[in-house]
Design a protein around this motif. Structure first.
Motif, PDB file in Angstrom:
ATOM      1  N   ALA A 101       0.877  -1.172   0.000  1.00 11.62           N
ATOM      2  CA  ALA A 101       0.000   0.000   0.000  1.00 11.62           C
ATOM      3  C   ALA A 101       0.909   1.215   0.000  1.00 11.62           C
ATOM      4  CB  ALA A 101      -0.900  -0.009   1.232  1.00 11.62           C
ATOM      5  N   GLU A 161      -7.580   0.792   0.991  1.00 12.11           N
ATOM      6  CA  GLU A 161      -7.461   0.325  -0.395  1.00 12.11           C
ATOM      7  C   GLU A 161      -6.807  -1.039  -0.501  1.00 12.11           C
ATOM      8  OE1 GLU A 161      -5.861   2.768   1.077  1.00 12.11           O
ATOM      9  OE2 GLU A 161      -4.037   3.385   0.055  1.00 12.11           O
ATOM     10  N   ALA A 162      -6.085  -1.451   0.538  1.00 16.17           N
ATOM     11  CA  ALA A 162      -5.399  -2.747   0.472  1.00 16.17           C
ATOM     12  C   ALA A 162      -5.927  -3.725   1.504  1.00 16.17           C
ATOM     13  CB  ALA A 162      -3.892  -2.532   0.680  1.00 16.17           C
ATOM     14  N   GLU A 163      -6.974  -3.319   2.227  1.00 14.66           N
ATOM     15  CA  GLU A 163      -7.425  -4.111   3.369  1.00 14.66           C
ATOM     16  C   GLU A 163      -7.783  -5.540   2.981  1.00 14.66           C
ATOM     17  OE1 GLU A 163     -10.687  -2.303   5.430  1.00 14.66           O
ATOM     18  OE2 GLU A 163     -10.537  -3.693   7.113  1.00 14.66           O
TER      19      GLU A 163
END
Lengths: 358, 358, 358, 358
Positions: free
Chosen positions: D164, D188-190
């Motif tokens: 991320a 956004e990367a969860e």
């Protein structure tokens, strides 16, 4: 060895009595502080050897060469370092000390600790000569403190059986301290003290004494209890001065004989400032400065180097042997120790001041 | 505050007189050392309050709860931590101290330093109560040192005008130290000392004293001069004990009146070991242990908390005001300070021992 | 400033790029350790300037004068001190730096911190030149460690885009380290790395790189977690080397992309000794040495002194201005930093070794 | 052990995973600082175990009991101390570790160092659980720093192969940091990061990652080069956090591949303040803060405790043996390490701030 002292102001002392040079690095000084070289030299001259009858015959100019830390004689933030060359060394005088330790010197204990590798010439790192770089460092601190209105001075209050009064613990002023520092001996006791030293010297003996030191202008609130309080800091550095055997603050040991009602210092108000009417506490309560003059006394033992024959032990043969100390030595180091105590106090106080002002 | 002490052995003391608990963390202890909880408690009981006529009426069980650092009561390498709950607190007794500081206490200096935020209840962190965790830490060190053949003991040598002889500086044995520690007062002076305290108490007053401490079995070669020598280390922690006003090693201040020929300690050989025939040097030369008994004395001021009316200054109104101290207090803290001095010495000596054995 | 490092081994570095001298005091060294001056000089020559195309044109002999701490070139217990005179200084090149700070140098931050009093000549105390006394101190430590079977060596593993393999983390030997230290660049990448530097120099630019350092012969059990573990100690000193931007141990940042099953190092027995079959942990577990080779890598930024015009800000006029750096500088300091990393590692490891052996 | 950190702010951490309690003492805090217990607890909850799929199943309330240092939740100058009771301990899970060390844990190195006396239950003092008192101390510092306009926040920028973006090194704001700290994973990367962890967990494996930390509002001029600069201080504490393998400031290791012309950050003036147009230097030049956001990244290794069988060595029989780790453990400690990194940074920054403001 651990010849480092201080927390925000970090002093490192190096050198031996007969090494190429002795010196110090003092890290953490405030910047923008001018070093008055001339008055520093005058301060150092009070400690320098070879100047009079009660000092060793060793001659050293003791003029420091500053290597770093200054730009145009103003502190620049980089560690302040200075060295003093050793010139008048007679190492042959000390050859026997490795095997025949001088009583009450560090010869024997250093031999055990350093496995026989210690520098015996002139007492090596244990020599009183190492107080010269301490005075360079402390002398600079004294100048910086003076600009903050903080003055440090010391005086001899005892040589052997001869005493002189200490400072007025309540009313001592910066002028009193300057006056005291201007005299090697308190004028009223000068003759008697010099006679006491001369008498010891005449018998190839030495004599001890007591020095009192005072600090005026110290604001209240400095010192970090429990273990970096003002007493702790002063004690840690003062006991690093060779020959110191005792230290007391304020009324000190005499307080042990007092009642609380007599020892307690009543508070009062003077010109809007809170003060105490007496000063048995010596300017420190709970490790923190009270705003009253800071007062402490230091006991100095008689120089262990004496001309009389003494009983020692041959470390080679492990049997008793007679020792005749050659070398050169002071019959009484108390006079030369006075500026050393001032210097040590200045380092402790400036370090505490720096920590107290963040 | 800077309630941390030590280099390889790092002590942190925390707590206030009336906080939930007081305690300590002691980091760096050797591993595999058993802690004898029962004998530790006996040691702590010598300091605990509320036990007799010369102690405060405050009752505290003072039984430490060890939180970490032990596995089956043996040191495991992790920091040793312990807490002591405060139970018998009467904070209302102290409400006025924030504005009316007690003479010769830290009330005023703490107020300046901590901006009025300090905990005034029971003296806060300045309370003698903080010596309890010091004794927990030092008590564990005493046990570890004992296994190395190093014994520490202290005794009262003065209460007000009543004196008692100190230890034999040359011949003192571990048994002598154990015997001394078994008595609150030296038997030969017990009656007179208790009378001196009772007399002070009867007049709502307090009285000071002197404690002598000795260490036997210390090998030669410990201590790191110039500034981490044995005197420096002992001084730094001893001056962290509340009410200490002076410290001297060996012959101490009396050395200032001596000639070198009398003060110097001749070396001799006994059973193949190098010793001195006298011990004016107090077991330390050049900051390094000599193998002779280490001897030092500590001056304790009279407890500043007395029942008589005293003159203070109202910090609110900035004018003098009469203070009547309520609270509970000791007429003489010297008896309870004896194990504290032993504990402090043990921390200093074990830390020096650890650095000296690498 | 706080140019002091170490716990039992206490280093103090002093000097500025253009002060009379630079130097160091190293307190706490074991006694009886010979200093081989010739091999020390060979070590220092690896760092010295003015020797080749990728180094500054400044010429300094960089021959230390030892002032104290040695008797017949053997450590005596007193602090080891040495100075190096600055000779080839051109302070006029730096006059403008006080008002026009060089990007990515410490000119601006020092100006804020030291209030304009800092020594700007040659970068003052921030100069890479201060790594010379670090190398004197570390070079002596390397010799002492070697006698204990502990060898430290470093190599360049990256210059810009050119890489070279690091040491075999499991099988690296003292001979491998000696071989690596004998070459300025890894032989297999020498030509490409020199070309990378030459290309940068041709464009009045500079280039960065990565150095890998390994320690063999380190016994298991050294390091004091949590905050004086081996990584902490190495990190504290390595980040004191100018231009260092990153530090990783063992597999380092690459470990972030690995599974535990791949990163964990299986234990095995070799010739009765416990070892691991891989060495992703880099010889340290929980801050304590494992007995496997200690491996770390250091990222060095491109020298900020470049010949190209750069945008700066006039501190007087508080507006942007173009800066043309005169002075003399290295297009790539990585080659000269290799012995500095070895020296820094030696200081950290010897200090940890001393604490671990009490 | 040496679980002490800091110069003016002195942290002592104590406890083991399964001891009665874990805790800390933090000495030297400024007075008059309120501790918001509720928001501190919210901070601690980000680190607490047993809350979700990627954390150990061990349940601990992790509510600190403050023992001292506060009066009405405001710092009073006395050391701040707090303990957290250990409740959910299953020491029987760890009985075998004394003889069969877990790969890439400290079991083996601690066994060598502490002679078999170390507490093996739950990893003893090496447990990640010791980061709880670190978070208590650091959480208080975060609140104090926030009042000075200094904000610290961290985020995950890598879990295994999933990345991320980090913070904007030039424009990051306090609001950005607060937003980042509000999410366990970058939104956004969860999903991808959680999937990466779940995949490792499904195979009884673990996975590493990288955390980026930023500090905004830091005034220029903090940090004491050479060895107490901001990087040195941050590095010393960050490498005390278990599982950290690398640390880089600003552009870090990537700087090694750059030219000076690209890496140097041009100075500019914005609203009268001196700033840089890029921030490769990460807010630190010469060890001193520049006033730009301070940025650093930390590499975290995959948790060494995995469910798969591993090869170890029986310390009793000195031969290889298969190890099956029981206990409870995290498949990925990176999420729980985020507040720990923030706390560690806060301790380093506040200590530097205190030294820089005297």
């Amino acid at each position: 060895m651990s010849s480092c002292y201080g927390k925000l102001l970090r002093l490192s002392i190096f050198g031996q009595s007969h090494s190429a040079a002795i010196g110090m690095s003092l890290d953490g000084l405030p910047t923008g502080e001018a070093v008055d070289i001339e008055s520093l030299q005058a301060f150092l001259d009070r400690r320098a050897p070879g100047r009079n009858a009660w000092s060793t015959a060793r001659k050293e100019s003791d003029i420091p060469e500053f290597l770093s830390g200054l730009v145009n004689n103003v502190t620049c933030g980089a560690p302040l370092s200075a060295i003093l060359r050793n010139s008048d060394t007679r190492s042959q005088d000390y050859a026997s000390l490795r095997t025949l330790p001088r009583p009450s010197h560090a010869d024997y204990t250093a031999n055990v600790k350093y496995g026989g590798y210690q520098d015996v010439a002139g007492g090596g790192h244990f020599s009183g000569r190492l107080t010269a770089p301490l005075c360079v460092a402390g002398g600079v601190c004294l100048q910086i403190l003076a600009r903050k209105g903080i003055t440090i001075g010391a005086k001899i209050v005892r040589i052997g059986s001869v005493t002189a009064p200490g400072f007025d613990p309540v009313g001592v002023t910066a002028a009193d301290l300057a006056e005291a520092s201007a005299h090697t001996f308190p004028p009223e006791a000068e003759e008697a003290m010099q006679a006491e030293i001369a008498a010891a010297k005449a018998e190839a003996d030495s004599i001890g004494g007591v020095i009192e030191c005072a600090v005026t202008g110290l604001p209240a609130g400095l010192g970090e209890p429990m273990f970096d309080g003002l007493e702790n800091r002063i004690a840690q550095i003062i006991f690093g001065v060779p020959a110191v055997r005792g230290l007391e603050f304020g009324t000190g040991f005499a307080a042990a004989q007092m009642r609380g009602s007599a020892h307690n210092d009543p508070y009062t108000v003077e010109s809007g400032a809170i003060r105490t009417t007496t000063n048995h506490h010596g300017g420190i309560l709970g490790g923190i400065s009270s705003g009253m003059p800071l007062i402490f006394r230091v006991a100095i033992k008689p120089t262990p180097s004496i001309g009389q024959p003494q009983q020692s032990v041959s470390l080679e043969r492990c049997e008793t042997d007679e020792l005749i100390i050659k070398g050169r030595h002071d019959p009484c180091i108390v006079p030369r120790a006075v500026p050393v105590i001032e210097a040590a106090a200045a380092l402790a106080v400036l370090d505490a001041w720096m920590e107290g002002h963040h």
